[in-house]
Design a protein around this motif. Structure first.
Motif, PDB file in Angstrom:
ATOM      1  N   VAL B 285       0.848  -1.206   0.000  1.00 22.15           N
ATOM      2  CA  VAL B 285       0.000   0.000   0.000  1.00 22.15           C
ATOM      3  C   VAL B 285       0.878   1.248   0.000  1.00 22.15           C
ATOM      4  O   VAL B 285       0.611   2.216  -0.734  1.00 22.15           O
ATOM      5  CB  VAL B 285      -0.950   0.017   1.212  1.00 22.15           C
ATOM      6  N   TYR B 288       2.070   1.852  -3.395  1.00 17.02           N
ATOM      7  CA  TYR B 288       1.008   2.408  -4.248  1.00 17.02           C
ATOM      8  C   TYR B 288       0.810   3.889  -3.962  1.00 17.02           C
ATOM      9  O   TYR B 288       0.502   4.678  -4.865  1.00 17.02           O
ATOM     10  CB  TYR B 288      -0.306   1.634  -4.079  1.00 17.02           C
ATOM     11  N   ASP B 289       0.982   4.294  -2.708  1.00 17.51           N
ATOM     12  CA  ASP B 289       0.888   5.718  -2.404  1.00 17.51           C
ATOM     13  C   ASP B 289       1.990   6.501  -3.120  1.00 17.51           C
ATOM     14  O   ASP B 289       1.752   7.579  -3.665  1.00 17.51           O
ATOM     15  CB  ASP B 289       0.968   5.940  -0.885  1.00 17.51           C
ATOM     16  N   ARG B 304      -4.513   0.117  -5.793  1.00 17.15           N
ATOM     17  CA  ARG B 304      -4.271   0.477  -4.393  1.00 17.15           C
ATOM     18  C   ARG B 304      -5.459   0.024  -3.531  1.00 17.15           C
ATOM     19  O   ARG B 304      -5.263  -0.478  -2.423  1.00 17.15           O
ATOM     20  CB  ARG B 304      -4.064   1.989  -4.268  1.00 17.15           C
TER      21      ARG B 304
END
Lengths: 135, 383
Positions: B285, B288-289, B304
């Motif tokens: 995650v 993905y940020d 995400r």
């Protein structure tokens, strides 16, 4: 890089704007129409977007399997069928927008009085490859 | 004969011809002709200096073609201009060719075709087969592409990002025809990485290697797709994974993060989990940020949401999903998956059917239809 089928119907498509059957055109109008179609094919050949083009006879039959040891059942011709396909062109283009642009151009082929037919063509995307990278 | 070796010499030879004054389009044709001759002649009579042989053969082909086409005067100028054979800086020429073949003037499909031919050394027929179009169509596409870039200065500096996009497209096209486009994309990206030290080139190479490593497990014996969580990880190629991770770490150490490095980092985290349940979703995650900060791509935010669903539970995933546009490709498939994880089987099955109708390829449509069928067997829909 996606393939699209441009589908032309004998029957089943909504009515064209210049909806006069070809048997009521002059011979020159027929020639002009066919020349337009050839020029269009040549053009997308030159741009590297042409894949295939075929015309279909309006004759044909329905066929289905009728069980072990029996010949297939046939029915037809298609007198009752509402939707009858006349032919297709397959193109390989960079975008959906380009497919629509080309279909629009094909639909502008001249008919009666040398005016565009404005024929409705069906545009159907092919399934592509499943991409390797998805997550 | 090693065809890959032969083809790897293509860009260097082509670069030399262009530097000697041949125009790009004619030089490219001449190099193709020389490659064909090499395939014919080398098995019986292998040259001591393959590259020198190709340069000589291609230059001769080029002069023959020029002779046929242009005035005597022009030819004499070219012969006079021919430099002494000797070592030539190949790396720069090769890089320039990548730039030229991925030039922003070209559409994606023509950039791909030109790259595969002029840099990759594939024949028009091979490229046509790989993309399932007639050979004549591909020939037109390539010749038009050459015309498009004919006025571009060979020495003009290019943008690595455009080259990477083209290579990414080739890799993602998969495996139709007898040319393995994924392997070809890796070969071309490797070659690019030897000509330029750029963290995103390394990032893309790592990304490709990490995905290629899973290739044997992605497709079941009946041709159906296997989801990442269900893949047999024993089949993953640990050598490719190790190489991809090493390349990625070296790139990340330069501290110039880019899209491909971030994607590769996510692929590396998946590769690192011995079992699907051991995947480090929290870190995924975070990546993905990072990725979302680098690109506007809504697909990243969709992926995400899946990762959030794994890290913080399906409710959190659905909440992340709700912020996105529901017309995104795969949105419905993601929603179906998260609802199933959340225990809402009825909704999941309905959404899987809907997602199958929207799929853009057959393998995905079948996969999604099977998911709906699986749930419906377990929990038949209410009448």
């Amino acid at each position: 890089m996606a393939k699209y089928l441009l589908l032309k119907h004998y029957r089943g498509a909504p009515a064209a704007v210049n909806d006069v059957p070809m048997d009521q055109w002059t011979p020159d109008e027929i020639s002009a129409h066919l020349q337009y179609m050839r020029d269009f094919a040549d053009k997308i050949n030159a741009t590297g977007e042409f894949v295939d083009s075929q015309a279909l006879s309006s004759e044909g039959a329905w066929v289905r399997y009728d069980g072990e040891g029996r010949p297939p059942v046939t029915d037809g011709p298609f007198a009752e069928t509402k939707d009858l396909i006349a032919g297709w062109m397959i193109i390989d283009v960079d975008s959906y927008e380009r497919a629509i642009e080309l279909a629009g151009e094909l639909s502008a082929a001249p008919g009666k009085d040398g005016k565009p037919i404005h024929e409705w063509l069906e545009v159907r995307p092919f399934y592509g490859n499943s991409p390797t990278i998805t997550e | 004969m090693d065809e890959a070796l032969l083809r790897s010499l293509t860009p260097g030879v082509l670069g030399i011809l262009v530097r000697r004054g041949a125009d790009f389009a004619a030089a490219e044709d001449a190099v193709q002709d020389a490659l064909v001759e090499a395939v014919r002649v080398w098995p019986a009579d292998p040259p001591r200096d393959p590259k020198g042989w190709l340069v000589t053969a291609a230059w001769r082909k080029f002069l023959d073609a020029t002779r046929a086409e242009t005035a005597r005067k022009r030819r004499e100028d070219l012969v006079d201009a021919e430099p002494e054979p000797g070592p030539v800086p190949a790396a720069d020429d090769t890089l320039q060719l990548y730039f030229l073949c991925a030039h922003p003037l070209l559409t994606p499909s023509s950039a791909v075709a030109l790259t595969l031919r002029a840099v990759g050394g594939l024949t028009t027929r091979q490229i046509a087969q790989a993309y399932l179009v007639p050979e004549a169509t591909m020939a037109q596409r390539i010749s038009r592409a050459k015309k498009t870039v004919s006025d571009v200065q060979f020495d003009q500096p290019g943008d690595v990002a455009t080259v990477l996009r083209v290579l990414y497209l080739v890799f993602n096209e998969g495996y139709s025809g007898d040319v393995d486009l994924a392997a070809e994309a890796i070969r071309l990206t490797r070659q690019l990485a030897t000509t330029i030290d750029h963290p995103e080139v390394a990032g893309l190479l790592a990304l490709m290697l990490l995905h290629h490593a899973r290739r044997a497990s992605r497709i079941a014996s009946d041709g159906s797709l296997v989801a990442l969580a269900d893949q047999d990880r024993e089949k993953w190629d640990t050598r490719l994974i190790a190489e991809g991770v090493e390349i990625l770490q070296a790139a990340l150490a330069k501290d110039q993060l880019g899209e491909f490095q971030a994607q590769a980092a996510i692929a590396a985290l998946h590769a690192d989990a011995p079992r699907a349940e051991e995947t480090d979703w929290v870190q995924i995650v975070e990546w993905y940020d990072e990725l979302a900060a680098l690109t506007e791509s809504p697909v990243v935010r969709l992926n995400r949401a899946v990762a959030v669903g794994e890290a913080d539970g399906p409710r959190a995933g659905l909440k992340a999903l709700a912020e996105l546009d529901d017309s995104l490709p795969r949105y419905t498939a993601v929603a179906a998956y998260l609802h199933e994880r959340d225990g809402d089987l009825q909704t999941a099955a309905r959404l899987y059917v809907e997602a199958a109708e929207k799929a853009s390829n057959l393998a995905e449509r079948e996969y999604l239809t099977r998911q709906a069928a699986r749930i419906n067997r377990k929990s038949p829909p209410h009448p």
